[in-house]
Write a protein that holds these residues in place. Structure first.
Motif, PDB file in Angstrom:
ATOM      1  N   VAL A 214     -15.227   2.468  -9.359  1.00  9.81           N
ATOM      2  CA  VAL A 214     -13.807   2.410  -9.726  1.00  9.81           C
ATOM      3  C   VAL A 214     -13.055   1.824  -8.540  1.00  9.81           C
ATOM      4  O   VAL A 214     -13.107   2.378  -7.425  1.00  9.81           O
ATOM      5  CB  VAL A 214     -13.259   3.810 -10.066  1.00  9.81           C
ATOM      6  N   SER A 215     -12.354   0.712  -8.746  1.00  8.36           N
ATOM      7  CA  SER A 215     -11.714   0.047  -7.620  1.00  8.36           C
ATOM      8  C   SER A 215     -10.476  -0.700  -8.071  1.00  8.36           C
ATOM      9  O   SER A 215     -10.248  -0.912  -9.266  1.00  8.36           O
ATOM     10  CB  SER A 215     -12.692  -0.926  -6.942  1.00  8.36           C
ATOM     11  N   ALA A 216      -9.683  -1.093  -7.092  1.00 11.53           N
ATOM     12  CA  ALA A 216      -8.513  -1.937  -7.308  1.00 11.53           C
ATOM     13  C   ALA A 216      -8.535  -3.033  -6.267  1.00 11.53           C
ATOM     14  O   ALA A 216      -9.342  -3.012  -5.325  1.00 11.53           O
ATOM     15  CB  ALA A 216      -7.219  -1.130  -7.220  1.00 11.53           C
ATOM     16  N   THR A 217      -7.655  -4.023  -6.422  1.00 15.78           N
ATOM     17  CA  THR A 217      -7.631  -5.146  -5.484  1.00 15.78           C
ATOM     18  C   THR A 217      -7.287  -4.694  -4.079  1.00 15.78           C
ATOM     19  O   THR A 217      -7.697  -5.315  -3.107  1.00 15.78           O
ATOM     20  CB  THR A 217      -6.622  -6.202  -5.946  1.00 15.78           C
ATOM     21  N   THR A 218      -6.520  -3.614  -3.975  1.00 20.09           N
ATOM     22  CA  THR A 218      -6.097  -3.115  -2.667  1.00 20.09           C
ATOM     23  C   THR A 218      -6.290  -1.616  -2.613  1.00 20.09           C
ATOM     24  O   THR A 218      -5.899  -0.895  -3.534  1.00 20.09           O
ATOM     25  CB  THR A 218      -4.616  -3.439  -2.411  1.00 20.09           C
TER      26      THR A 218
ATOM     27  N   PRO B 116      -8.457   5.744  -2.079  1.00 19.10           N
ATOM     28  CA  PRO B 116      -6.994   5.885  -2.235  1.00 19.10           C
ATOM     29  C   PRO B 116      -6.339   4.546  -2.584  1.00 19.10           C
ATOM     30  O   PRO B 116      -6.622   3.521  -1.957  1.00 19.10           O
ATOM     31  CB  PRO B 116      -6.551   6.386  -0.855  1.00 19.10           C
ATOM     32  N   ILE B 117      -5.500   4.576  -3.601  1.00 15.85           N
ATOM     33  CA  ILE B 117      -4.795   3.380  -4.056  1.00 15.85           C
ATOM     34  C   ILE B 117      -3.298   3.639  -3.959  1.00 15.85           C
ATOM     35  O   ILE B 117      -2.796   4.654  -4.419  1.00 15.85           O
ATOM     36  CB  ILE B 117      -5.190   3.020  -5.497  1.00 15.85           C
ATOM     37  N   GLY B 118      -2.590   2.724  -3.394  1.00 15.33           N
ATOM     38  CA  GLY B 118      -1.138   2.850  -3.238  1.00 15.33           C
ATOM     39  C   GLY B 118      -0.726   2.165  -1.943  1.00 15.33           C
ATOM     40  O   GLY B 118      -1.546   1.500  -1.301  1.00 15.33           O
ATOM     41  N   ARG B 119       0.460   2.204  -1.609  1.00 12.50           N
ATOM     42  CA  ARG B 119       1.512   3.111  -1.996  1.00 12.50           C
ATOM     43  C   ARG B 119       2.262   2.582  -3.212  1.00 12.50           C
ATOM     44  O   ARG B 119       2.700   1.444  -3.258  1.00 12.50           O
ATOM     45  CB  ARG B 119       2.463   3.271  -0.800  1.00 12.50           C
ATOM     46  N   PHE B 120       2.439   3.473  -4.244  1.00 16.99           N
ATOM     47  CA  PHE B 120       3.299   3.164  -5.373  1.00 16.99           C
ATOM     48  C   PHE B 120       4.741   3.512  -4.984  1.00 16.99           C
ATOM     49  O   PHE B 120       4.989   4.511  -4.304  1.00 16.99           O
ATOM     50  CB  PHE B 120       2.872   3.960  -6.602  1.00 16.99           C
ATOM     51  N   TYR B 121       5.667   2.702  -5.421  1.00 10.46           N
ATOM     52  CA  TYR B 121       7.066   2.879  -5.043  1.00 10.46           C
ATOM     53  C   TYR B 121       7.939   2.624  -6.264  1.00 10.46           C
ATOM     54  O   TYR B 121       7.474   2.074  -7.276  1.00 10.46           O
ATOM     55  CB  TYR B 121       7.434   1.953  -3.878  1.00 10.46           C
ATOM     56  N   PRO B 122       9.231   2.998  -6.222  1.00  9.99           N
ATOM     57  CA  PRO B 122      10.067   2.858  -7.420  1.00  9.99           C
ATOM     58  C   PRO B 122      10.226   1.394  -7.843  1.00  9.99           C
ATOM     59  O   PRO B 122      10.101   0.466  -7.032  1.00  9.99           O
ATOM     60  CB  PRO B 122      11.412   3.453  -7.003  1.00  9.99           C
ATOM     61  N   ASN B 123      10.528   1.233  -9.118  1.00  7.36           N
ATOM     62  CA  ASN B 123      10.786  -0.107  -9.648  1.00  7.36           C
ATOM     63  C   ASN B 123      12.222  -0.537  -9.413  1.00  7.36           C
ATOM     64  O   ASN B 123      12.494  -1.698  -9.113  1.00  7.36           O
ATOM     65  CB  ASN B 123      10.464  -0.124 -11.152  1.00  7.36           C
ATOM     66  N   HIS B 124      13.148   0.401  -9.526  1.00 11.64           N
ATOM     67  CA  HIS B 124      14.563   0.068  -9.346  1.00 11.64           C
ATOM     68  C   HIS B 124      15.354   1.357  -9.171  1.00 11.64           C
ATOM     69  O   HIS B 124      14.834   2.458  -9.360  1.00 11.64           O
ATOM     70  CB  HIS B 124      15.100  -0.707 -10.556  1.00 11.64           C
ATOM     71  N   PHE B 125      16.606   1.182  -8.810  1.00 13.62           N
ATOM     72  CA  PHE B 125      17.545   2.296  -8.740  1.00 13.62           C
ATOM     73  C   PHE B 125      18.526   2.189  -9.894  1.00 13.62           C
ATOM     74  O   PHE B 125      18.993   1.092 -10.225  1.00 13.62           O
ATOM     75  CB  PHE B 125      18.351   2.282  -7.436  1.00 13.62           C
TER      76      PHE B 125
END
Length: 1014
Positions: A588-592, A709-718
Motif C-alpha cells: 500500500v503506497s502513495a506517490t509521497t 505515513p502519508i500527508g500532511r493533509f491540509y484544508p481545501n479552503h476557508f
C-alpha cells in the motif's frame, strides 16, 4: 390539546408491497382487563377498567379515572422487529357519557425501552372546559423500543375521585412491518453550517418580519439547527423522489424557543409540519403549539410515509403561523427521509454441493453441503434443516441435519459408475433446484461424480504464492479384489505420469495472465493437450512425493493421468486435486510518504480531495516479511470484491477528529500490471496511515496491510462569515451621538469574523486548530484600508475622504476547526476635515472589506472579498470652534465665551448636542502680550456653549507693560476637527477672538439704561 414527544399522525395507508404483522391488539370487547394489563392505582379513588360508555370499535373500551393511575400492558416481544408502530384510539371523557377531565387531569402514553426506562410519547391534556375530543394516535417506535420486553403504559396524572375525570382508550395495536434493518438515506440535514442555502431548502415569507436561517442557539445533534421566527413563513425541502420506493420513513426534531436561548413562541404562534402528497395537496402531520410560557418543549417526529407520499416531487415543509419581530422562535434539526428494503425471506433458496468429481470405489468422497438463503449463496440459512441426499450410500445416513448453514458429508459407491448428487428437504423446502460446484468451478445444475476402481490420490495443501508446498504424498491405489479397501496399484516402480493444470479461478474470461504451475520443479502444461510427463518413483506402498509451486494467486487444479502399456495395457488411472495460492500481503503506497509522521511533513493534499493510493497484492518473499513493498513479486490474478479502506491518524495526537476516508472499499480486479490505483480522499487534516483490509480469500484471512505515513493533509479552503459587524463609537453621546469630521473614530464594539477550515466537500476540518497544524496567523488576514465613505459625497458628488489606521487584531480558536478573528480596538477612522467636506451632518457608511485570508499553505478564502458595514448609531458633523469677541473696563478681568458649531448644509449653528468639548486657557495665546494674559481657566461646553464661563483674560494693570487700554487678539490652539475657515481664504486655521479693554460694558444685571433730563 395534545403534546407529542414522538408523533401525532392521522391514520395512514399501509406502505406499498410490505407485509405487516399485528403482534399485539386489544379492542377490550370483554368484561374485564384480564392478564394483558396490570393496573396500579396510586391514589384512592383512582381506577381503570372496561366499560360500555363509549368505544371506537365494538361496544366497549378501557377507561382511566379519578386520580393517579398506571395501566401497563404485558411484555410484547419486538426483538425480531426492524420497524414497528403503535396506534391507539383515545377519547376524552364527557359529561354526556362519563365525565370530562379537568385542567391538569392529563393522560400520558409511555413506552418501555431496552435500557429499563419509560419514555413519554404523548401527553393528552385535560382541557377543563371542552370535552369528548377524539385522538387517533400513531407513532413509529424508536430502535431502543424494539426488544423482547416492550410494553405500553397509560398514566393518568391526576383527577378527582367519585367517578370523575375520565379518559377512554380503545384499539391498542402494535404492528411489525416486514422490512430490513438498514435505513438508506434520501435526504438529510443536520444544519451544521453557517447558512441555510438554496439547494436543499426554499423560504416563502408571508410576513416581511418573518425569518428563517441557521443558528447556534440550540441543537439536537452538533451545535446548530434551523430556526423560524417572527411571523408567518414557509420553509420547504427540495423535491425528494420517492417514486421508486416501497417503504419510506421520515423523522425530525423540533424544539420551541425559550428565553434561555432564543425566545418562546406565544399562544397562536404555532408551527405546522406538512408533507406534499401525490395529488398536489399538503397534509399536516404535526401541530406544535406556542406555549405562551417559558417554552423549550422538545418534540421528535418518527413515522413511515403513506402510499400517497410516494411520488417524484415529495416535499416536507414547516409552516410558522404567526409571530412578532425578533421573537417567537421554533428550532428544527436532524431532518431525515430514508427508505428500507424488504426483509430477507427466512427460507432456503437452494442447496449447494461442492466436491471433486474424480472418486474411487475404495474410499469415501468428501462433499460439502450448504443451505443457501439467496441465489449467490452469500448468505446462509442458519436454522437447523434435515436434508435427504441422493444417491444412497452416504456415510452414516442418507439424511443429514445441517446446522449453521453448512455440513460436511461423504459418499461411497461400491462399483465404478457415474452418479448424480442431489439434496431435498421438506421443512423448509428449497425454492430452487440443487446447485453443484465441481473441482472448484462455478455453480451449475450439473452434479455428476465419477467413481473408478483405481486412480491417484493426493491432497495439495493451500499455500502462499511463490512459497509453494513440499512433501505431498501421491498414492496409486486400486480397489482390493477381496474387499472394498484401497490397495497399492504400483509398488517399487517408476512410472511416467502426464501432469497438467486447470485454472479454476479466475477463469479464462477475467484472467489477465496464465502463469504455469511447477510440479517437482518442472513447469507443467495448462491443459490435458499440453500435459507434461513427470517420472515418479513409487515405493512398496504405492506412494511417491510431489512439490507444487505457483507464483500467482488463485484456485488451480492439478491433474495426473497414467495410460498403461505392456503389462499395464488398458489400465487408465486418473486423479486430481485443487489448491489455493494466496497473496502473502499487499503493498500500500502513495506517490509521497513522510517517515516523520507529524506536522513537520510537507503539505501533500487538501483534505477531501481524491489522490491515488496504490494497492498491489504480492507474493511471499521470506518468512517474517513485513515490508511488502520491498522486492515482493506481484500476484496479478488476485481479485476481491469489497476490499476495505480505512485510515488511522498518526498526527496530531491527540486529534480532534479521526477523519474518514471515501470510499470505504473498492473492488480489486485481476489486472496484468498487478497494481490498482485507488482514488481515495481523506476528510481531515493531519498525517495518516492508510489501511487495506481484503475480504476472506477462499476462506483465508489475509490480514490488514498499511502504508507508510502519508500527508500532511491540509484544508481545501476557508469559509469566512461576519459574526459581529461591530459598531463605531461616537465621540460625544451626551445627547444625540455624533463625532466631528477630522476627529478619530474608534470601535464601540470591534467587528468579529468566524473563519472555518473546510475540506474539498465543505466539511469542517477539526484538526486544523490543533498545535502545529494551525498555519493561519494574524498577519495572514488582509483588511483593505478605508479611503472614502460609501455614501456621503461632497458638492461634486465625490465621496468624502477617510484616513484609516487598521491594526492587527486577535485570532483565537473558538471550536474544533474554527477560528475567531476580532478586529483591533485600536483601529482608527478619521474623516478628512477639509473644505469639500463642509456638508450637512450624515451617518457614516464605512464598507469594510476582507480582501484575502491565506495561510502559509496557501489555504485561502474564496477570491471575492468579504464586505460588511459596521453599525453607526451616530452622525458625523463638520464643526468649528468660535471665540466670541468681548470687552470690558481696563480695571477688571474679562471672560471670552466660546461656542461649538456645526454646518447644517446652509449655515453654521450651535451644536446643542455637544456637552463634551473641553477647553483650557493653556491652549490660548495673546497678542500683544503687554495688554493682557490668559489666566488659569478650563471647562466643558454645555449644549455647545461655555455660558458665563470661558477663557479668563487678566485686567491690563495686572500685566507688565503698557498701554492698559486697547485691543488684543486671543488665538486658541484648536483641534483639527474644530478649525474653521474664519477668513474665507479656503484654508482652516485656529479660532481667534478680540478683547477690548477700556470700554465700559455695564453691569450684568442692567439690561437697558437711559439718561433722563428735566
Amino acid at each position: 390539546m395534545v403534546r407529542v414527544l414522538y408523533l401525532v399522525l392521522g391514520l395512514l395507508l399501509l406502505p406499498k408491497a410490505f407485509a405487516a404483522t399485528v403482534v399485539f391488539s386489544d379492542d377490550f370487547e370483554r368484561a374485564s382487563l384480564g392478564s394483558d394489563w396490570t393496573v396500579n392505582a396510586v391514589e384512592s379513588g383512582a381506577s381503570a377498567a372496561i366499560s360500555t360508555a363509549v368505544s371506537n370499535s365494538g361496544t366497549r373500551s378501557m377507561y382511566t379515572r379519578g386520580g393517579i393511575v398506571y395501566v401497563t400492558s404485558r411484555a410484547i416481544d419486538l426483538s425480531a422487529s426492524n420497524f414497528s408502530e403503535l396506534s391507539i384510539w383515545i377519547r376524552m371523557g364527557s359529561d354526556s357519557y362519563s365525565e370530562r377531565p379537568s385542567s391538569g387531569d392529563d393522560l400520558e402514553v409511555d413506552i418501555y425501552l431496552s435500557d429499563g426506562s419509560w419514555k413519554r410519547v404523548a401527553l393528552f391534556e385535560g382541557p377543563g372546559i371542552s370535552s369528548g375530543n377524539i385522538y387517533n394516535f400513531s407513532t413509529a417506535l424508536p430502535d431502543n423500543a424494539l426488544h423482547a420486553n416492550f410494553a405500553v403504559r397509560f398514566h393518568q396524572i391526576d383527577g378527582t375521585s367519585n367517578d370523575h375525570d375520565y379518559w377512554h382508550i380503545d384499539d391498542v395495536t402494535v404492528t411489525d412491518y416486514d422490512v430490513g434493518p438498514v435505513v438508506n438515506g434520501l435526504f438529510y440535514d443536520g444544519f451544521e453550517r453557517a447558512a441555510l442555502g438554496t439547494t436543499d431548502w426554499s423560504i416563502s415569507k408571508v410576513d416581511s418580519r418573518s425569518a428563517s436561517s441557521i443558528g447556534t442557539q440550540i441543537a439536537s445533534v452538533g451545535t446548530r439547527s434551523m430556526y423560524t421566527r417572527s411571523g408567518e413563513i414557509y420553509v420547504s425541502t427540495r423535491a425528494i423522489d420517492l417514486s421508486g420506493y416501497d417503504f419510506v420513513q421520515m423523522s425530525f426534531w423540533i424544539r420551541s424557543g425559550s428565553d434561555y436561548y432564543s425566545e418562546w413562541p406565544s399562544y397562536g404562534d404555532d408551527l405546522h409540519a406538512e408533507m406534499l402528497l401525490n395529488n398536489g395537496t399538503w397534509q399536516r402531520i404535526g401541530t406544535y403549539l406556542g406555549s405562551g410560557s417559558a417554552g423549550g418543549d422538545t418534540y421528535e417526529y418518527y413515522a413511515r410515509l403513506p402510499t400517497t407520499a410516494y411520488h417524484a416531487n415529495f416535499k416536507l415543509r414547516f409552516h410558522q403561523i404567526d409571530g412578532s419581530i425578533n421573537n417567537d422562535f421554533w428550532h428544527i434539526d436532524e431532518v431525515f427521509v430514508g427508505y428500507r428494503s424488504p426483509a430477507v425471506p427466512n427460507t432456503v433458496d437452494h442447496y449447494l454441493l461442492t466436491f471433486s468429481d474424480q472418486a474411487l470405489t475404495c474410499t469415501a468422497q468428501n462433499v460439502e453441503i450448504k443451505a443457501c438463503l439467496n441465489a449467490d449463496c452469500s448468505t446462509l440459512y442458519t436454522d437447523d434443516v434435515d436434508v435427504t441426499l441422493t444417491p444412497s450410500g452416504w456415510t452414516g445416513s442418507d439424511t443429514v441435519t445441517i446446522s449453521g448453514g453448512t455440513a460436511n458429508v461423504s459418499l461411497r459407491q461400491a462399483t465404478a459408475s457415474t452418479v448424480t448428487l442431489g439434496a431435498t428437504s421438506t421443512t423448509p423446502a428449497a425454492d430452487n433446484a440443487t446447485q453443484c460446484i465441481i473441482n472448484g468451478g462455478t455453480a451449475s445444475s450439473s452434479c455428476d461424480m465419477i467413481f473408478a476402481d483405481s486412480g491417484f490420490v493426493f491432497s495439495i495443501p493451500d499455500f502462499l504464492a511463490v512459497k509453494g508446498t513440499t512433501g505431498i504424498t501421491i498414492q496409486a491405489v486400486k480397489k482390493s479384489d477381496a474387499s472394498e479397501a484401497c490397495i497399492p496399484a504400483f509398488a517399487s516402480v517408476t512410472k511416467s505420469l502426464d501432469v497438467w493444470s486447470d485454472y479454476i479461478s479466475p477463469n479464462s474470461v477475467v484472467r489477465p495472465v496464465s502463469w504455469p504451475v511447477a510440479v517437482n520443479g518442472v513447469s507443467i502444461g495448462g491443459s490435458s493437450g499440453t500435459a507434461t510427463p513427470i517420472s515418479l518413483a513409487f515405493d512398496a506402498t504405492g506412494a511417491s512425493t510431489l512439490t507444487v509451486n505457483y507464483a500467482d494467486a488463485g484456485q488451480v487444479q492439478v491433474n495426473a493421468s497414467y495410460s498403461g502399456s505392456g503389462a499395464d495395457a488398458g489400465l487408465v488411472m486418473t486423479g486430481n486435486d485443487t489448491f489455493v495460492s494466496r497473496p502473502a500481503g499487499m503493498c500500500v503506497s502513495a506517490t509521497t510518504t513522510c517517515s516523520a509522521g507529524d506536522a513537520s511533513c510537507p503539505k501533500f493534499m487538501t483534505a477531501g480531495t481524491a489522490f491515488s493510493l496504490s494497492v498491489q497484492a504480492v507474493a511471499w518473499q521470506f518468512d517474517g516479511d513485513t515490508d511488502f513493498c520491498a522486492g515482493n513479486s506481484s500476484t496479478p490474478n488476485y481479485s476481491a470484491i469489497g476490499v476495505g479502506l480505512s485510515a488511522a491518524i498518526l498526527s496530531p495526537s491527540p486529534a480532534n477528529s479521526a477523519g474518514s476516508v471515501t470510499p470505504t472499499s473498492y473492488d480489486h480486479g485481476a489486472i496484468a500490471a498487478g497494481t490498482h490505483s485507488v482514488s481515495i480522499s481523506e476528510s481531515e487534516v493531519g498525517v495518516f496511515r492508510f489501511d487495506v483490509t481484503p475480504p476472506s480469500y477462499f476462506g483465508y484471512n489475509l490480514g490488514v496491510f498499511s502504508s507508510e505515513p502519508i500527508g500532511r493533509f491540509y484544508p481545501n479552503h476557508f469559509t469566512t462569515s461576519v459574526t459581529d459587524n461591530g459598531a463605531l463609537a461616537a465621540n460625544c453621546s451626551t445627547s444625540a451621538p455624533f463625532s466631528y469630521s477630522g476627529e478619530d473614530i474608534t470601535w464601540l464594539v470591534a467587528p468579529q469574523l468566524t473563519i472555518t477550515a473546510k475540506n474539498a466537500v465543505n466539511v469542517t476540518t477539526q484538526n486544523y486548530t490543533t498545535p502545529a497544524y494551525l498555519k493561519l496567523a494574524v498577519g495572514d488576514i488582509n483588511v483593505a484600508n478605508i479611503s472614502a465613505d460609501n455614501s456621503a459625497v461632497d458638492g461634486g458628488a465625490v465621496p468624502l475622504s477617510i484616513i484609516s489606521t487598521l491594526n492587527s487584531g486577535s485570532l483565537t480558536t473558538s471550536s474544533f476547526g474554527q477560528l475567531t478573528y476580532d478586529f483591533s480596538p485600536l483601529d482608527i477612522f478619521t474623516y478628512t476635515h477639509e473644505a469639500r467636506a463642509e456638508i450637512n451632518s450624515f451617518t457614516p457608511d464605512i464598507l469594510m472589506s476582507i480582501t484575502d485570508i491565506s495561510d502559509s499553505d496557501g489555504v485561502a478564502m474564496p477570491s471575492s472579498p468579504l464586505t460588511f458595514t459596521p453599525l453607526a448609531n451616530m452622525d458625523v458633523r463638520f464643526g468649528r470652534l468660535w471665540l466670541e469677541d468681548t470687552y470690558g473696563p481696563e480695571t477688571l478681568d474679562v471672560i471670552m465665551p466660546l461656542r461649538v458649531e456645526y454646518f447644517d448644509g446652509s449655515r453654521y449653528r450651535v451644536n446643542t448636542d455637544d456637552s463634551c468639548t473641553d477647553y483650557s486657557g493653556v491652549n490660548a495665546s495673546v497678542s500683544p502680550t503687554t495688554l493682557t494674559q490668559v489666566d488659569t481657566s478650563s471647562g466643558v461646553v454645555t449644549s455647545g456653549v461655555s455660558g458665563t464661563s470661558g477663557l479668563l483674560l487678566q485686567a491690563p494693570p495686572s500685566v507688565a507693560g503698557t498701554p492698559d487700554t486697547g485691543e488684543a487678539i486671543i488665538t486658541y490652539t484648536t483641534p483639527i476637527w474644530l478649525q474653521g475657515d474664519y477668513d474665507n481664504n479656503g484654508s482652516f486655521e485656529d479660532a481667534s477672538g478680540i478683547v477690548s479693554f477700556g470700554v465700559y460694558r455695564g453691569h450684568n444685571r442692567v439690561i437697558y439704561r437711559k439718561e433722563l433730563r428735566e
